[in-house]
Design a protein around this motif. Structure first.
Motif, PDB file in Angstrom:
ATOM      1  N   SER A  52      57.105 -30.106   9.610  1.00 20.18           N
ATOM      2  CA  SER A  52      57.519 -30.341  10.992  1.00 20.18           C
ATOM      3  C   SER A  52      57.467 -29.042  11.774  1.00 20.18           C
ATOM      4  O   SER A  52      57.669 -27.959  11.222  1.00 20.18           O
ATOM      5  N   THR A  53      57.187 -29.162  13.069  1.00 21.08           N
ATOM      6  CA  THR A  53      57.188 -27.996  13.944  1.00 21.08           C
ATOM      7  C   THR A  53      57.958 -28.296  15.219  1.00 21.08           C
ATOM      8  O   THR A  53      58.098 -29.445  15.629  1.00 21.08           O
ATOM      9  N   GLY A  54      58.426 -27.217  15.841  1.00 18.49           N
ATOM     10  CA  GLY A  54      59.034 -27.277  17.168  1.00 18.49           C
ATOM     11  C   GLY A  54      58.415 -26.172  17.990  1.00 18.49           C
ATOM     12  O   GLY A  54      59.067 -25.173  18.306  1.00 18.49           O
ATOM     13  N   LEU A  55      57.154 -26.323  18.333  1.00 13.26           N
ATOM     14  CA  LEU A  55      56.381 -25.231  18.921  1.00 13.26           C
ATOM     15  C   LEU A  55      56.841 -24.854  20.326  1.00 13.26           C
ATOM     16  O   LEU A  55      56.429 -23.819  20.849  1.00 13.26           O
ATOM     17  N   PHE A  56      57.698 -25.655  20.924  1.00 19.09           N
ATOM     18  CA  PHE A  56      58.272 -25.293  22.222  1.00 19.09           C
ATOM     19  C   PHE A  56      59.304 -24.184  22.072  1.00 19.09           C
ATOM     20  O   PHE A  56      59.523 -23.381  22.974  1.00 19.09           O
ATOM     21  N   TYR A  57      59.947 -24.147  20.905  1.00 18.44           N
ATOM     22  CA  TYR A  57      61.094 -23.268  20.699  1.00 18.44           C
ATOM     23  C   TYR A  57      60.694 -21.919  20.104  1.00 18.44           C
ATOM     24  O   TYR A  57      59.931 -21.852  19.141  1.00 18.44           O
ATOM     25  N   ALA A  58      61.236 -20.841  20.697  1.00 15.99           N
ATOM     26  CA  ALA A  58      61.072 -19.522  20.088  1.00 15.99           C
ATOM     27  C   ALA A  58      61.910 -19.469  18.803  1.00 15.99           C
ATOM     28  O   ALA A  58      63.008 -20.030  18.767  1.00 15.99           O
ATOM     29  N   SER A  76      69.001 -27.017  24.520  1.00 10.89           N
ATOM     30  CA  SER A  76      69.996 -25.992  24.817  1.00 10.89           C
ATOM     31  C   SER A  76      69.706 -25.392  26.186  1.00 10.89           C
ATOM     32  O   SER A  76      68.601 -25.520  26.725  1.00 10.89           O
ATOM     33  N   LEU A  77      70.690 -24.692  26.734  1.00  9.93           N
ATOM     34  CA  LEU A  77      70.506 -24.072  28.047  1.00  9.93           C
ATOM     35  C   LEU A  77      69.448 -22.973  27.990  1.00  9.93           C
ATOM     36  O   LEU A  77      68.639 -22.836  28.916  1.00  9.93           O
ATOM     37  N   VAL A  78      69.434 -22.214  26.896  1.00 10.17           N
ATOM     38  CA  VAL A  78      68.412 -21.175  26.747  1.00 10.17           C
ATOM     39  C   VAL A  78      67.024 -21.789  26.713  1.00 10.17           C
ATOM     40  O   VAL A  78      66.106 -21.355  27.432  1.00 10.17           O
ATOM     41  N   ALA A  79      66.830 -22.802  25.882  1.00 12.60           N
ATOM     42  CA  ALA A  79      65.509 -23.428  25.765  1.00 12.60           C
ATOM     43  C   ALA A  79      65.071 -24.058  27.081  1.00 12.60           C
ATOM     44  O   ALA A  79      63.878 -24.075  27.402  1.00 12.60           O
ATOM     45  N   SER A  80      66.024 -24.578  27.847  1.00  9.83           N
ATOM     46  CA  SER A  80      65.693 -25.216  29.123  1.00  9.83           C
ATOM     47  C   SER A  80      65.232 -24.221  30.176  1.00  9.83           C
ATOM     48  O   SER A  80      64.310 -24.512  30.943  1.00  9.83           O
ATOM     49  N   LEU A  81      65.892 -23.055  30.208  1.00  9.05           N
ATOM     50  CA  LEU A  81      65.722 -22.180  31.370  1.00  9.05           C
ATOM     51  C   LEU A  81      65.143 -20.798  31.090  1.00  9.05           C
ATOM     52  O   LEU A  81      64.476 -20.227  31.971  1.00  9.05           O
ATOM     53  N   MET A  82      65.395 -20.217  29.946  1.00  8.57           N
ATOM     54  CA  MET A  82      64.967 -18.843  29.734  1.00  8.57           C
ATOM     55  C   MET A  82      63.472 -18.749  29.443  1.00  8.57           C
ATOM     56  O   MET A  82      62.945 -19.498  28.618  1.00  8.57           O
ATOM     57  N   PRO A  83      62.762 -17.831  30.099  1.00  9.75           N
ATOM     58  CA  PRO A  83      61.339 -17.633  29.797  1.00  9.75           C
ATOM     59  C   PRO A  83      61.155 -17.249  28.331  1.00  9.75           C
ATOM     60  O   PRO A  83      62.015 -16.572  27.735  1.00  9.75           O
ATOM     61  N   THR A 110      63.323 -17.827  35.294  1.00  6.07           N
ATOM     62  CA  THR A 110      64.400 -18.807  35.151  1.00  6.07           C
ATOM     63  C   THR A 110      64.426 -19.767  36.340  1.00  6.07           C
ATOM     64  O   THR A 110      64.632 -20.978  36.169  1.00  6.07           O
ATOM     65  N   THR A 111      64.191 -19.235  37.525  1.00  6.01           N
ATOM     66  CA  THR A 111      64.146 -20.080  38.724  1.00  6.01           C
ATOM     67  C   THR A 111      63.039 -21.114  38.632  1.00  6.01           C
ATOM     68  O   THR A 111      63.220 -22.294  38.972  1.00  6.01           O
ATOM     69  N   GLU A 112      61.888 -20.689  38.147  1.00  7.44           N
ATOM     70  CA  GLU A 112      60.759 -21.617  38.010  1.00  7.44           C
ATOM     71  C   GLU A 112      61.054 -22.701  36.974  1.00  7.44           C
ATOM     72  O   GLU A 112      60.753 -23.885  37.189  1.00  7.44           O
ATOM     73  N   ASN A 113      61.662 -22.319  35.855  1.00  6.96           N
ATOM     74  CA  ASN A 113      62.002 -23.317  34.832  1.00  6.96           C
ATOM     75  C   ASN A 113      63.052 -24.298  35.341  1.00  6.96           C
ATOM     76  O   ASN A 113      63.019 -25.491  35.004  1.00  6.96           O
ATOM     77  N   LEU A 114      63.968 -23.810  36.150  1.00  7.79           N
ATOM     78  CA  LEU A 114      64.977 -24.693  36.736  1.00  7.79           C
ATOM     79  C   LEU A 114      64.320 -25.694  37.685  1.00  7.79           C
ATOM     80  O   LEU A 114      64.694 -26.869  37.714  1.00  7.79           O
ATOM     81  N   ARG A 115      63.327 -25.245  38.413  1.00 12.25           N
ATOM     82  CA  ARG A 115      62.591 -26.169  39.300  1.00 12.25           C
ATOM     83  C   ARG A 115      61.917 -27.269  38.484  1.00 12.25           C
ATOM     84  O   ARG A 115      61.962 -28.452  38.860  1.00 12.25           O
ATOM     85  N   LEU A 122      70.995 -30.770  35.057  1.00 14.49           N
ATOM     86  CA  LEU A 122      71.358 -30.215  33.755  1.00 14.49           C
ATOM     87  C   LEU A 122      72.851 -30.379  33.536  1.00 14.49           C
ATOM     88  O   LEU A 122      73.668 -29.735  34.208  1.00 14.49           O
ATOM     89  N   LEU A 123      73.209 -31.240  32.581  1.00 15.57           N
ATOM     90  CA  LEU A 123      74.602 -31.492  32.240  1.00 15.57           C
ATOM     91  C   LEU A 123      74.939 -30.729  30.969  1.00 15.57           C
ATOM     92  O   LEU A 123      74.374 -30.989  29.900  1.00 15.57           O
ATOM     93  N   ILE A 124      75.846 -29.767  31.071  1.00 18.55           N
ATOM     94  CA  ILE A 124      76.284 -29.007  29.903  1.00 18.55           C
ATOM     95  C   ILE A 124      77.229 -29.875  29.073  1.00 18.55           C
ATOM     96  O   ILE A 124      78.149 -30.493  29.613  1.00 18.55           O
ATOM     97  N   VAL A 125      76.994 -29.940  27.761  1.00 25.74           N
ATOM     98  CA  VAL A 125      77.772 -30.868  26.926  1.00 25.74           C
ATOM     99  C   VAL A 125      78.565 -30.179  25.832  1.00 25.74           C
ATOM    100  O   VAL A 125      79.196 -30.852  25.010  1.00 25.74           O
ATOM    101  N   GLU A 126      78.559 -28.860  25.820  1.00 26.15           N
ATOM    102  CA  GLU A 126      79.309 -28.121  24.798  1.00 26.15           C
ATOM    103  C   GLU A 126      80.018 -26.933  25.431  1.00 26.15           C
ATOM    104  O   GLU A 126      79.628 -26.441  26.483  1.00 26.15           O
ATOM    105  N   GLY A 127      81.070 -26.467  24.741  1.00 26.93           N
ATOM    106  CA  GLY A 127      81.695 -25.207  25.105  1.00 26.93           C
ATOM    107  C   GLY A 127      82.599 -25.255  26.315  1.00 26.93           C
ATOM    108  O   GLY A 127      83.070 -26.321  26.738  1.00 26.93           O
ATOM    109  N   LYS A 128      82.846 -24.104  26.900  1.00 27.92           N
ATOM    110  CA  LYS A 128      83.799 -23.928  27.988  1.00 27.92           C
ATOM    111  C   LYS A 128      83.504 -24.807  29.189  1.00 27.92           C
ATOM    112  O   LYS A 128      84.418 -25.280  29.881  1.00 27.92           O
TER     113      LYS A 128
END
Length: 519
Positions: free
Chosen positions: A183-189, A291-298, A326-331, A339-345
């Motif tokens: 299996s691979t997850g080639l989207f994820y660093a 995750s928020l990182v995978a969604s938005l961070m270059p 990050t702005t472009e990924n958010l667009r 984006l609904l955060i579902v974990e943590g604070k």
């Protein structure tokens, strides 16, 4: 390719039916039976031990236990080819190992190790069930990401020849230990740092041992190569690696690619017409989960893992570049309110709500949140038209991509029936059942699973067509599904009259290589 399983017992013939035995352990009587291959009919399913001994309009047997299924649907236990319940299945907590969220939907088998995360120590993963009984059956992938991190780490670089050799050896060993495939997850660093030829080299090791290539593709949206090119890559890896290609949770994610389902379907159909085995699975939700990182961070900012990312947050020289990416990924994700955060604070709040609370713009708020942790998010980014188009394809099977904070863990199979069969009429009941059981079993070679027929393993679900539905929502994602009356796993009643029995009759399903490469 036919993948056999190490079942540990003699296999009964699946050929011509022999006379039904006079005495059986369990009889499921009078339900509308969907066998996985035939038109439905009202009849009986007779079970002795862990096997089905007859499926007929009337079973002339005496039974120790009879389940009255009049008015109910009787189907093969559902098989989920893409989950993240491995931690539950190997937990020290016996209640978690039952996987109640799955049993309450009629799911009797799950695949784990998806998205490149499967441990290379497949013998340990599969061997866990002997000491820690499980409620459902499971098969396991070896993960490209886990293998790459073990050898190369989290850096954005090409492996040396020696490192590639070590990775190939790990995949080969995992296949010999019973892995279903790679299996691979080639989207994820850091998996995203791998070039196609590196993935092909490892996929070929799985293919030489009769495995499958399963991929969360490199881009389901427009982050890097784009959706169409990522589909092309997955198909090419299967072709060049000499093994079937399976596309995980097929979708068109984000504002730039919505509406592309017909074009993606055409690519898969072309490969299939050319003789290649290409399939996909899909979860029935318009929101994805990551995750928020995978969604938005270059991706460049993720090189080196979390410690390196946090250092880049504090580097003034990178501030403008980081903000722009990050702005472009958010667009692409449709904005902060999607984006609904579902974990943590900040759980159960959108990124837009968090930004307002912090008095920051959404990009700054995302960085503030990530500094604390990388929470899971539910991302509303698919169109119903695309979901329906993919769902209608005969090579697309049902899955959940079960991961925390998303209702898909507790409701995917039930929701698909209630919304897309019963309410919206996107597919038929028979299509839903067969693409949730027989198609999956046959695609991945789960011998004796996914069908109701004499000689098959007794994995059976009995559900009420009037009430079977998901109760989980995005706001309350852990509500159990309703409407399943009985679930049988390997001949043992795991769910009785809608309640868990606490019996753990699941098994680890080890793939047996089809060649003599494992000694």
């Amino acid at each position: 390719m036919k993948v056999a399983l190490l079942l540990g017992i003699a296999t009964l013939s699946l050929g011509a039916a022999s006379p039904a035995p006079r005495k059986v352990d369990l009889l499921i009587r009078g339900g509308t039976i969907y066998t996985g291959t035939a038109e439905p009919f009202v009849g009986d399913v007779a079970i002795r031990g862990d096997r089905i001994v007859s499926v007929s309009r009337h079973a002339d047997v005496t039974a120790t236990r009879v389940i009255d299924a009049k008015g109910m649907i009787v189907a093969p236990g559902f098989i989920d080819p893409h989950t993240h319940v491995g931690d539950d299945l190997t937990s020290d907590d016996a209640a978690k190992r039952l996987v109640p969220a799955f049993l309450m939907q009629g799911v009797t088998t799950a695949f784990i190790g998806n998205d490149g995360g499967g441990s290379p120590d497949v013998a340990k993963v599969l061997g866990s069930a002997a000491a820690k009984p499980v409620g459902i059956n499971y098969a396991a992938y070896v993960g490209f990401g886990a293998v790459r991190e073990k050898v190369v780490g989290e850096a954005d670089r090409v492996p040396t020849d020696a490192e590639l050799g070590r990775m190939k050896a790990l995949v080969g060993q995992a296949m010999c230990e019973g892995a279903l495939g790679l299996s691979t997850g080639l989207f994820y660093a850091p998996q995203s740092f791998a070039r196609t030829d590196e993935v092909v080299a490892l996929a070929r090791e799985a293919g030489r041992r009769g495995g499958v290539y399963d991929s969360h593709i490199r881009d389901e949206s427009s982050y890097t190569v784009g959706l169409a090119a990522a589909i092309d890559e997955a198909i090419a890896i299967g072709r060049e690696g000499g093994l079937p290609a399976h596309i995980s949770h097929i979708k068109a994610l984000g504002v730039d690619v919505q509406g592309q389902a017909p074009a993606i379907i055409a690519k898969v159909e072309a490969a299939r017409r050319a003789g290649q085995r290409v399939t996909a699975d899909q979860y029935p939700w318009s929101a994805s989960g990551t995750s928020l990182v995978a969604s938005l961070m270059p991706l460049w900012a993720q090189d080196g893992g979390r410690p390196a990312l946090l250092k880049r947050f504090d580097d003034p020289a990178l501030a403008d570049k980081l903000r722009a990416g990050t702005t472009e990924n958010l667009r692409k994700r449709g904005g902060a309110d999607k984006l609904l955060i579902v974990e943590g604070k900040y759980a159960n709040r959108t990124l837009a709500d968090v930004a307002k609370e912090l008095g920051q713009d959404p990009v700054a708020a995302a960085i503030t949140v990530i500094r604390i942790a990388d929470p899971g998010v539910v991302s509303f980014n698919q169109s119903e038209a695309d979901i329906a188009k993919f769902m209608q394809q005969p090579w697309v099977m049902t899955s959940s991509d079960a991961s925390g904070g998303h209702p898909r863990v507790y409701g995917s199979f039930a929701r698909k029936y209630d919304k897309y069969v019963k309410a919206d009429h996107v597919i038929t009941l028979r299509q839903f059942i067969e693409r949730s059981s027989a198609l999956t079993a046959d695609t991945f070679g789960l011998a004796g699973r996914g069908h109701l027929r004499a000689g098959a393993f007794a994995d059976v679900v009995v559900f009420d067509p009037k009430t079977y539905a998901a109760r989980a929502t995005y706001e309350a994602p852990t509500l159990l599904a309703q409407g399943v009356r009985s679930v049988v796993v390997n001949g043992v009643v795991a769910l009785d009259k809608g309640a868990l029995t606490g019996k753990a009759a699941g098994r680890a399903l080890a793939h047996r290589p089809t060649t003599g490469m494992c000694r």
